[in-house]
Write a protein that holds these residues in place. Structure first.
Motif, PDB file in Angstrom:
ATOM      1  N   ARG A 133       0.827  -1.210   0.000  1.00 52.71           N
ATOM      2  CA  ARG A 133       0.000   0.000   0.000  1.00 52.71           C
ATOM      3  C   ARG A 133       0.860   1.258   0.000  1.00 52.71           C
ATOM      4  N   ALA A 134       1.926   1.255   0.797  1.00 51.13           N
ATOM      5  CA  ALA A 134       2.808   2.429   0.885  1.00 51.13           C
ATOM      6  C   ALA A 134       3.523   2.681  -0.440  1.00 51.13           C
ATOM      7  N   LEU A 135       3.999   1.609  -1.076  1.00 52.38           N
ATOM      8  CA  LEU A 135       4.679   1.767  -2.363  1.00 52.38           C
ATOM      9  C   LEU A 135       3.715   2.257  -3.434  1.00 52.38           C
ATOM     10  N   ILE A 136       2.492   1.749  -3.412  1.00 51.68           N
ATOM     11  CA  ILE A 136       1.485   2.212  -4.373  1.00 51.68           C
ATOM     12  C   ILE A 136       1.204   3.696  -4.141  1.00 51.68           C
ATOM     13  N   TYR A 137       1.118   4.102  -2.886  1.00 51.41           N
ATOM     14  CA  TYR A 137       0.904   5.514  -2.562  1.00 51.41           C
ATOM     15  C   TYR A 137       2.004   6.371  -3.184  1.00 51.41           C
ATOM     16  N   MET A 138       3.247   5.953  -3.009  1.00 49.26           N
ATOM     17  CA  MET A 138       4.374   6.703  -3.564  1.00 49.26           C
ATOM     18  C   MET A 138       4.263   6.823  -5.081  1.00 49.26           C
ATOM     19  N   VAL A 139       3.946   5.711  -5.735  1.00 49.15           N
ATOM     20  CA  VAL A 139       3.867   5.696  -7.203  1.00 49.15           C
ATOM     21  C   VAL A 139       2.688   6.542  -7.685  1.00 49.15           C
ATOM     22  N   ALA A 140       1.557   6.426  -7.013  1.00 50.75           N
ATOM     23  CA  ALA A 140       0.368   7.188  -7.427  1.00 50.75           C
ATOM     24  C   ALA A 140       0.566   8.687  -7.252  1.00 50.75           C
ATOM     25  N   ASN A 141       1.375   9.086  -6.277  1.00 55.08           N
ATOM     26  CA  ASN A 141       1.542  10.507  -5.985  1.00 55.08           C
ATOM     27  C   ASN A 141       2.694  11.178  -6.721  1.00 55.08           C
ATOM     28  N   ASN A 142       3.780  10.455  -6.971  1.00 52.68           N
ATOM     29  CA  ASN A 142       4.906  11.114  -7.650  1.00 52.68           C
ATOM     30  C   ASN A 142       5.726  10.164  -8.516  1.00 52.68           C
ATOM     31  N   GLY A 143       5.179   9.033  -8.830  1.00 50.31           N
ATOM     32  CA  GLY A 143       5.882   8.067  -9.668  1.00 50.31           C
ATOM     33  C   GLY A 143       6.855   7.191  -8.896  1.00 50.31           C
ATOM     34  N   GLY A 144       7.058   7.520  -7.617  1.00 50.34           N
ATOM     35  CA  GLY A 144       7.930   6.703  -6.771  1.00 50.34           C
ATOM     36  C   GLY A 144       9.402   7.049  -6.851  1.00 50.34           C
ATOM     37  N   GLN A 145       9.786   7.880  -7.804  1.00 48.45           N
ATOM     38  CA  GLN A 145      11.200   8.202  -7.993  1.00 48.45           C
ATOM     39  C   GLN A 145      11.641   9.409  -7.169  1.00 48.45           C
ATOM     40  N   GLU A 146      10.684  10.167  -6.649  1.00 51.02           N
ATOM     41  CA  GLU A 146      11.003  11.324  -5.811  1.00 51.02           C
ATOM     42  C   GLU A 146      10.855  10.927  -4.348  1.00 51.02           C
ATOM     43  N   ASN A 147      11.635  11.555  -3.489  1.00 51.19           N
ATOM     44  CA  ASN A 147      11.553  11.259  -2.059  1.00 51.19           C
ATOM     45  C   ASN A 147      10.166  11.573  -1.520  1.00 51.19           C
ATOM     46  N   THR A 148       9.659  10.641  -0.730  1.00 56.88           N
ATOM     47  CA  THR A 148       8.394  10.820  -0.038  1.00 56.88           C
ATOM     48  C   THR A 148       8.657  10.580   1.437  1.00 56.88           C
ATOM     49  N   SER A 149       8.165  11.450   2.271  1.00 55.82           N
ATOM     50  CA  SER A 149       8.351  11.334   3.709  1.00 55.82           C
ATOM     51  C   SER A 149       7.618  10.109   4.248  1.00 55.82           C
ATOM     52  N   ILE A 150       8.305   9.337   5.079  1.00 58.60           N
ATOM     53  CA  ILE A 150       7.658   8.175   5.701  1.00 58.60           C
ATOM     54  C   ILE A 150       6.522   8.658   6.597  1.00 58.60           C
ATOM     55  N   GLY A 151       6.720   9.799   7.245  1.00 63.52           N
ATOM     56  CA  GLY A 151       5.668  10.365   8.081  1.00 63.52           C
ATOM     57  C   GLY A 151       4.409  10.678   7.285  1.00 63.52           C
ATOM     58  N   GLU A 152       4.587  11.223   6.082  1.00 63.46           N
ATOM     59  CA  GLU A 152       3.443  11.526   5.213  1.00 63.46           C
ATOM     60  C   GLU A 152       2.709  10.240   4.841  1.00 63.46           C
ATOM     61  N   ILE A 153       3.458   9.232   4.430  1.00 64.35           N
ATOM     62  CA  ILE A 153       2.844   7.954   4.041  1.00 64.35           C
ATOM     63  C   ILE A 153       2.097   7.358   5.226  1.00 64.35           C
ATOM     64  N   SER A 154       2.755   7.347   6.379  1.00 64.47           N
ATOM     65  CA  SER A 154       2.168   6.802   7.598  1.00 64.47           C
ATOM     66  C   SER A 154       0.856   7.494   7.934  1.00 64.47           C
ATOM     67  N   GLU A 155       0.869   8.817   7.862  1.00 66.21           N
ATOM     68  CA  GLU A 155      -0.327   9.599   8.192  1.00 66.21           C
ATOM     69  C   GLU A 155      -1.433   9.382   7.165  1.00 66.21           C
ATOM     70  N   GLU A 156      -1.091   9.452   5.893  1.00 67.88           N
ATOM     71  CA  GLU A 156      -2.102   9.333   4.832  1.00 67.88           C
ATOM     72  C   GLU A 156      -2.758   7.949   4.805  1.00 67.88           C
ATOM     73  N   LEU A 157      -1.980   6.915   5.111  1.00 69.13           N
ATOM     74  CA  LEU A 157      -2.503   5.548   5.028  1.00 69.13           C
ATOM     75  C   LEU A 157      -2.900   4.982   6.394  1.00 69.13           C
ATOM     76  N   ASP A 158      -2.726   5.782   7.444  1.00 74.36           N
ATOM     77  CA  ASP A 158      -3.050   5.360   8.817  1.00 74.36           C
ATOM     78  C   ASP A 158      -2.316   4.069   9.191  1.00 74.36           C
ATOM     79  N   ILE A 159      -1.004   4.104   8.958  1.00 74.98           N
ATOM     80  CA  ILE A 159      -0.115   2.975   9.273  1.00 74.98           C
ATOM     81  C   ILE A 159       0.875   3.458  10.328  1.00 74.98           C
ATOM     82  N   SER A 160       1.143   2.639  11.301  1.00 73.26           N
ATOM     83  CA  SER A 160       2.114   2.981  12.330  1.00 73.26           C
ATOM     84  C   SER A 160       3.446   3.374  11.691  1.00 73.26           C
TER      85      SER A 160
END
Length: 145
Positions: free
Chosen positions: A13-40
């Motif tokens: 789910r986290a990897l899909i989030y990265m790809v859907a939002n910026n193609g996955g090649q740009e840095n994405t904050s783990i905190g952002e992913i955690s918050e957006e997907l409600d994952i610890s």
């Protein structure tokens, strides 16, 4: 019914989030992913460490830090992610968890599961992160609870 572990579910789910939002090649904050997907945050960090060790992710620190894919999303299959997190024997284990289940000493579900997991294996091998990212960004499929 859950077949994939929580770690694998969260990782995909986290990897899909990265790809859907910026193609996955740009840095994405783990905190952002955690918050957006409600994952610890801590659980996700541990999962990302496994993906980092397998050279699927790279991480960087600092104000623009985060995680990014090491290769284009189209070059990373679901199978690759699953095997990193679940282990190489994921498709070799008995659905009921019985040791030595196989053609010689099958469990009651062996034949049904064997057929289904062969089809799942093919689907996971031929589905890329890019395919899944498109399903979220363009087809508006969900990855949040």
């Amino acid at each position: 019914m859950k077949i994939l572990s929580r770690a694998c579910n969260y990782g995909i789910r986290a990897l899909i989030y990265m790809v859907a939002n910026n193609g996955g090649q740009e840095n994405t904050s783990i905190g952002e992913i955690s918050e957006e997907l409600d994952i610890s945050f801590h659980f996700l960090t541990k999962t990302f460490q496994e993906l980092n060790r397998a050279n699927l992710l790279k991480s960087s620190r600092g104000p623009n830090g985060g995680v990014a894919l090491t290769r284009p999303a189209a070059d990373i299959s679901m199978m690759e992610i699953i095997l990193v997190i679940e282990g190489d024997d994921f498709f070799d284990t008995c659905l009921l968890g019985l040791p030595d289940c196989g053609n010689g000493a099958p469990c009651p579900i062996h034949e049904v599961w064997k057929d289904k997991k062969d089809k799942m294996r093919l689907e996971f091998e031929t589905t890329s992160l890019a395919d899944l990212g498109v399903r979220v960004s363009e087809d508006k499929m969900r990855i949040t609870i």
